[in-house]
Motif scaffolding. Sequence first.
Motif, short mmCIF file in Angstrom:
data_model
loop_
_atom_site.label_atom_id
_atom_site.label_comp_id
_atom_site.label_asym_id
_atom_site.label_seq_id
_atom_site.Cartn_x
_atom_site.Cartn_y
_atom_site.Cartn_z
N UNK A 78 -44.22 8.15 20.29
CA UNK A 78 -45.03 8.09 19.06
C UNK A 78 -45.37 9.50 18.59
N UNK A 79 -45.71 10.37 19.53
CA UNK A 79 -46.04 11.76 19.15
C UNK A 79 -44.84 12.48 18.56
N UNK A 80 -43.64 12.09 19.01
CA UNK A 80 -42.41 12.70 18.47
C UNK A 80 -42.08 12.17 17.07
N UNK A 81 -42.81 11.15 16.64
CA UNK A 81 -42.59 10.54 15.33
C UNK A 81 -41.14 10.06 15.16
N UNK A 82 -40.65 9.34 16.17
CA UNK A 82 -39.31 8.79 16.10
C UNK A 82 -39.24 7.77 14.97
N UNK A 83 -38.02 7.52 14.48
CA UNK A 83 -37.84 6.57 13.38
C UNK A 83 -37.95 5.12 13.85
N UNK A 84 -37.68 4.90 15.11
CA UNK A 84 -37.64 3.52 15.64
C UNK A 84 -37.65 3.60 17.16
N UNK A 85 -38.19 2.58 17.81
CA UNK A 85 -38.20 2.53 19.28
C UNK A 85 -37.45 1.29 19.74
N UNK A 86 -36.44 1.48 20.59
CA UNK A 86 -35.71 0.37 21.20
C UNK A 86 -36.26 0.18 22.61
N UNK A 87 -36.54 -1.07 22.99
CA UNK A 87 -37.08 -1.33 24.33
C UNK A 87 -36.21 -2.32 25.09
N UNK A 88 -36.16 -2.15 26.40
CA UNK A 88 -35.49 -3.10 27.29
C UNK A 88 -36.54 -3.80 28.14
N UNK A 89 -36.54 -5.12 28.13
CA UNK A 89 -37.45 -5.96 28.92
C UNK A 89 -38.86 -5.99 28.31
N UNK A 90 -39.59 -7.04 28.68
CA UNK A 90 -40.88 -7.33 28.07
C UNK A 90 -41.93 -6.23 28.29
N UNK A 91 -42.12 -5.70 29.51
CA UNK A 91 -43.18 -4.70 29.71
C UNK A 91 -43.02 -3.47 28.80
N UNK A 92 -41.78 -3.02 28.60
CA UNK A 92 -41.56 -1.85 27.74
C UNK A 92 -41.89 -2.17 26.29
N UNK A 93 -41.52 -3.37 25.84
CA UNK A 93 -41.82 -3.77 24.47
C UNK A 93 -43.33 -3.83 24.24
N UNK A 94 -44.07 -4.38 25.21
CA UNK A 94 -45.52 -4.47 25.09
C UNK A 94 -46.18 -3.09 25.09
N UNK A 95 -45.65 -2.19 25.91
CA UNK A 95 -46.20 -0.83 25.94
C UNK A 95 -45.98 -0.14 24.59
N UNK A 96 -44.79 -0.32 24.02
CA UNK A 96 -44.50 0.29 22.72
C UNK A 96 -45.40 -0.28 21.64
N UNK A 97 -45.62 -1.61 21.68
CA UNK A 97 -46.48 -2.24 20.68
C UNK A 97 -47.92 -1.75 20.80
N UNK A 98 -48.36 -1.54 22.03
CA UNK A 98 -49.72 -1.05 22.24
C UNK A 98 -49.87 0.38 21.74
N UNK A 99 -48.77 1.15 21.82
CA UNK A 99 -48.82 2.57 21.44
C UNK A 99 -48.76 2.79 19.94
N UNK A 100 -48.14 1.85 19.20
CA UNK A 100 -48.02 2.06 17.75
C UNK A 100 -47.94 0.74 16.99
N UNK A 101 -48.61 0.70 15.86
CA UNK A 101 -48.51 -0.46 14.97
C UNK A 101 -47.73 -0.10 13.72
N UNK A 102 -47.19 1.12 13.69
CA UNK A 102 -46.50 1.61 12.51
C UNK A 102 -44.99 1.80 12.71
N UNK A 103 -44.60 2.42 13.80
CA UNK A 103 -43.18 2.67 14.04
C UNK A 103 -42.48 1.35 14.38
N UNK A 104 -41.35 1.05 13.74
CA UNK A 104 -40.62 -0.19 14.07
C UNK A 104 -40.21 -0.22 15.54
N UNK A 105 -40.37 -1.39 16.16
CA UNK A 105 -40.00 -1.59 17.57
C UNK A 105 -38.95 -2.68 17.63
#
Length: 314
Positions: A78-105
Amino acid sequence: MGLISGAAAWPVWARAQQSRMYTIGVLTSTNPNPEPLLKALREGLQDAGYVEGGNLRLEIRLAAGTPDLLLEKAAELVRLKVDLIVTFFTPAALAAKKATGDIPILMAGAGDPVASGLVSSLTRPGGNVTGQSSAGAEVAGKSVELILELIPNAHRLAVLVEESDPFAKPHVEEIRQAARSAGMEVEAIMIRPELPLEAVFKGLADKRVDGLVVQGSIVRKEILDLAMKHRLPTLTSIRLGPSLGALMSYGSDYFALARQSAVYVDKILKGAKPADLPVAFPTKFLLIINATTAKALGINISPMMLGRADEVIE
């Protein structure tokens, strides 16, 4: 004509350098081994016209799988201001969602996105998360059927899941329902990083468990070696399991999900909103059998079952 022909003949990477550089973050745990998934993702992105060093930069963050570490890595992206985050498996997806509500996941496979709270619905995800479900809970019941096919007299099944993974409970419940219909008992074991695994497996052996289902996101050699040591026929939902010694795996093709995620990436980078992109379900499920493990456990696999398998490891 010569100028046009020359431009058309440029290699893909040279043409890609003329367009915008996109930065895609990738978040996953270190287990299971992420390298095959990353390779498949890269292949899909290249097929979609995104080339590392040309119009694409990948920022890959790996964590040991605990929620805190995954959240820390997600916050870095999120701090790197990436354009999009790709996640593998549920825990990673949940962590990404918790970290940002703006960057597409983009989920490149998650167990039960609705039950886990990742999306509002499969058809209209809402928010900033979409992607692909691995249909984990939906196929969990098949694990019971396969174990009974191999061990007709089996009556007690154990399920090993990660306590901190929100998909763990839906996964266990689906297996419980299928086992109940088959007249089987289910022993659910929630593991934590600090929990001694040797004691867990000794306890399963003492309880005379007939078979073991290991949640896909925690599959690793240490667990499968202990299963073999205690002579527990083990099934996983991820295809990496049999190559590490599991008896078999049945589930969606995570490599295919990783490759196909590039289609979503392309749509989102071209302006589509995750909230409007329905979550996709896999169309193919793989059955992989480790015949060497079966022989070591004294299990005879019928020619019919071997014929149904997508892959047999000898």
